[in-house]
Write a protein that holds these residues in place. Structure first.
Motif, PDB file in Angstrom:
ATOM      1  N   VAL A 116       0.849  -1.186   0.000  1.00  0.00           N
ATOM      2  CA  VAL A 116       0.000   0.000   0.000  1.00  0.00           C
ATOM      3  C   VAL A 116       0.887   1.240   0.000  1.00  0.00           C
ATOM      4  O   VAL A 116       1.900   1.293   0.710  1.00  0.00           O
ATOM      5  N   GLU A 117       0.530   2.201  -0.827  1.00  0.00           N
ATOM      6  CA  GLU A 117       1.252   3.465  -0.939  1.00  0.00           C
ATOM      7  C   GLU A 117       2.759   3.245  -1.136  1.00  0.00           C
ATOM      8  O   GLU A 117       3.593   3.899  -0.502  1.00  0.00           O
ATOM      9  N   GLY A 118       3.080   2.270  -1.992  1.00  0.00           N
ATOM     10  CA  GLY A 118       4.469   2.060  -2.380  1.00  0.00           C
ATOM     11  C   GLY A 118       5.312   1.235  -1.437  1.00  0.00           C
ATOM     12  O   GLY A 118       6.490   1.016  -1.702  1.00  0.00           O
ATOM     13  N   SER A 119       4.734   0.747  -0.333  1.00  0.00           N
ATOM     14  CA  SER A 119       5.489  -0.060   0.632  1.00  0.00           C
ATOM     15  C   SER A 119       4.862  -1.436   0.767  1.00  0.00           C
ATOM     16  O   SER A 119       3.634  -1.583   0.690  1.00  0.00           O
TER      17      SER A 119
ATOM     18  N   PRO B  55       8.348   0.105  14.585  1.00  0.00           N
ATOM     19  CA  PRO B  55       8.098   1.145  13.584  1.00  0.00           C
ATOM     20  C   PRO B  55       6.605   1.290  13.301  1.00  0.00           C
ATOM     21  O   PRO B  55       5.861   0.309  13.312  1.00  0.00           O
ATOM     22  N   VAL B  56       6.179   2.511  13.086  1.00  0.00           N
ATOM     23  CA  VAL B  56       4.781   2.802  12.751  1.00  0.00           C
ATOM     24  C   VAL B  56       4.744   3.566  11.438  1.00  0.00           C
ATOM     25  O   VAL B  56       5.515   4.514  11.245  1.00  0.00           O
ATOM     26  N   ARG B  57       3.860   3.167  10.528  1.00  0.00           N
ATOM     27  CA  ARG B  57       3.705   3.833   9.241  1.00  0.00           C
ATOM     28  C   ARG B  57       2.246   4.241   9.075  1.00  0.00           C
ATOM     29  O   ARG B  57       1.349   3.388   9.072  1.00  0.00           O
ATOM     30  N   ALA B  58       2.007   5.532   8.944  1.00  0.00           N
ATOM     31  CA  ALA B  58       0.642   6.025   8.743  1.00  0.00           C
ATOM     32  C   ALA B  58       0.245   5.866   7.283  1.00  0.00           C
ATOM     33  O   ALA B  58       1.017   6.185   6.378  1.00  0.00           O
ATOM     34  N   LYS B  59      -0.968   5.358   7.045  1.00  0.00           N
ATOM     35  CA  LYS B  59      -1.492   5.181   5.694  1.00  0.00           C
ATOM     36  C   LYS B  59      -2.814   5.938   5.566  1.00  0.00           C
ATOM     37  O   LYS B  59      -3.606   5.980   6.506  1.00  0.00           O
ATOM     38  N   GLN B  60      -3.019   6.508   4.388  1.00  0.00           N
ATOM     39  CA  GLN B  60      -4.199   7.340   4.173  1.00  0.00           C
ATOM     40  C   GLN B  60      -5.378   6.556   3.608  1.00  0.00           C
ATOM     41  O   GLN B  60      -6.463   7.110   3.437  1.00  0.00           O
ATOM     42  N   THR B  61      -5.170   5.286   3.298  1.00  0.00           N
ATOM     43  CA  THR B  61      -6.226   4.500   2.675  1.00  0.00           C
ATOM     44  C   THR B  61      -6.157   3.054   3.136  1.00  0.00           C
ATOM     45  O   THR B  61      -5.090   2.565   3.528  1.00  0.00           O
ATOM     46  N   GLY B  62      -7.297   2.399   3.093  1.00  0.00           N
ATOM     47  CA  GLY B  62      -7.354   0.976   3.385  1.00  0.00           C
ATOM     48  C   GLY B  62      -7.419   0.135   2.128  1.00  0.00           C
ATOM     49  O   GLY B  62      -7.534  -1.093   2.202  1.00  0.00           O
ATOM     50  N   PHE B  63      -7.331   0.795   0.953  1.00  0.00           N
ATOM     51  CA  PHE B  63      -7.320   0.088  -0.319  1.00  0.00           C
ATOM     52  C   PHE B  63      -5.871  -0.187  -0.721  1.00  0.00           C
ATOM     53  O   PHE B  63      -5.081   0.745  -0.884  1.00  0.00           O
ATOM     54  N   VAL B  64      -5.532  -1.451  -0.860  1.00  0.00           N
ATOM     55  CA  VAL B  64      -4.154  -1.829  -1.111  1.00  0.00           C
ATOM     56  C   VAL B  64      -3.895  -1.975  -2.604  1.00  0.00           C
ATOM     57  O   VAL B  64      -4.821  -2.114  -3.402  1.00  0.00           O
ATOM     58  N   GLU B  65      -2.622  -1.917  -2.969  1.00  0.00           N
ATOM     59  CA  GLU B  65      -2.222  -2.119  -4.362  1.00  0.00           C
ATOM     60  C   GLU B  65      -2.010  -3.595  -4.664  1.00  0.00           C
ATOM     61  O   GLU B  65      -2.214  -4.039  -5.795  1.00  0.00           O
ATOM     62  N   GLU B  66      -1.603  -4.366  -3.650  1.00  0.00           N
ATOM     63  CA  GLU B  66      -1.456  -5.812  -3.773  1.00  0.00           C
ATOM     64  C   GLU B  66      -1.933  -6.437  -2.476  1.00  0.00           C
ATOM     65  O   GLU B  66      -1.718  -5.896  -1.399  1.00  0.00           O
TER      66      GLU B  66
END
Length: 295
Positions: free
Chosen positions: A5-8, A43-54
């Motif tokens: 998601v979001e490139g990660s 580590p914590v990573r904030a994401k703006q969406t729950g729709f994933v790319e994979e």
């Protein structure tokens, strides 16, 4: 499942904490997450969406919400109360991760409402004379209803003796001695004795990290062995941590012992109705210093 998601990219065992399902925290969500992550060095990573790319979207039915399990630890004569094996498990929960664990004396199991617990841990010990037929049936009914029992080290032997389990524990046994063996030299006695010994040796296991027992690990696990107890591969269940050929990394192991240990199960899961028996031939909490086992 792994997802991107979001490139990660994120592997199995990643914890997803949705803000929308924690609205009851009344604005304390950010501080709780940040303070907890800092305290545990995560580590914590904030994401703006729950729709994933994979992979699977966060809102999918395949994303399971976690509830804190109610854990019980058996104590008493069979589990060597006061012995370090019981103490290692208790210390890990109570002092290291500060997680509540109920201590149940084995003799009181028939009077305990086991449905209050999700997980029951049996530390290493001899349970043959402690868990009588009525107590054993009570424990099995609880597992069939969805409970998870974790048997550590020698506790595995008890379940291997029960008819409900297709479970074989293999111990290293001496072969019949030939006349040449019987005429061995006295001065060689110490050297010959260690051929069957394992003295705190480290082995690299092949680990199935798609199974929940392996979540968060790579495709291997480093186990500390101090005996020759092994489990034969399960035909009904999941062989999660296997000791394959050339797995020995460090520490002394006799050549007969190493051959005996090859192609054996160290961590596995045996289904029991809606529940399961988790098998651990080696103790992942050995003397509270084996860090690789604490996950």
């Amino acid at each position: 499942q792994p997802f991107a998601v979001e490139g990660s990219s994120y592997d199995r065992g990643t914890l997803v904490i949705p803000r929308g399902n924690n609205e009851h925290l009344d604005g304390a969500f950010d501080s709780i997450v940040q303070e907890t992550a800092e305290r545990l060095d995560r580590p914590v990573r904030a994401k703006q969406t729950g729709f994933v790319e994979e992979g699977i979207d966060f809102g999918s039915d395949n994303v399971n919400y976690l509830e804190a399990p109610q854990v019980a630890l058996l104590s008493g004569e069979g589990s060597f109360r006061g012995h370090q094996r019981y103490g290692e498990v208790w210390h890990y929960f109570d002092r290291q991760i500060e997680y509540p664990v109920a201590v149940i004396d084995q003799q009181t199991i028939p009077d305990v409402n086991l449905s209050d617990y999700d997980v029951i841990i049996l530390p290493s010990g001899n349970y043959d004379e402690v868990l009588d037929s009525a107590t054993y049936d009570h424990l099995m009914d609880w597992m069939r209803d969805g409970g998870t029992a974790i048997a550590l080290e020698q506790a595995v032997n008890f379940f291997a003796e029960q008819d409900e389990f297709e479970l074989n524990v293999r111990q290293l046994e001496s072969e019949a001695e030939s006349p040449e063996d019987l005429l061995r030299r006295y001065e060689d006695r110490d050297r010959e004795a260690v051929t069957t010994n394992v003295q705190g040796s480290i082995f690299r296991l092949q680990l199935d990290n798609t199974h929940p027992l392996g979540f968060g690990y790579d495709d291997h696990y480093f186990t500390l062995k101090h005996d020759t107890r092994v489990i034969e591969y399960l035909e009904d269940g999941w062989n999660v941590g296997a000791l394959r050929d050339e797995a020995h990394l460090a520490g002394f192991v006799g050549h007969e012992a190493e051959e005996h240990l090859t192609e054996s199960l160290i961590f596995g899961e045996h289904p029991v109705g809606n529940g399961r028996l988790v098998l651990m031939a080696d103790n992942p909490l050995f003397r509270a210093f084996w860090e690789h086992g604490k996950l």
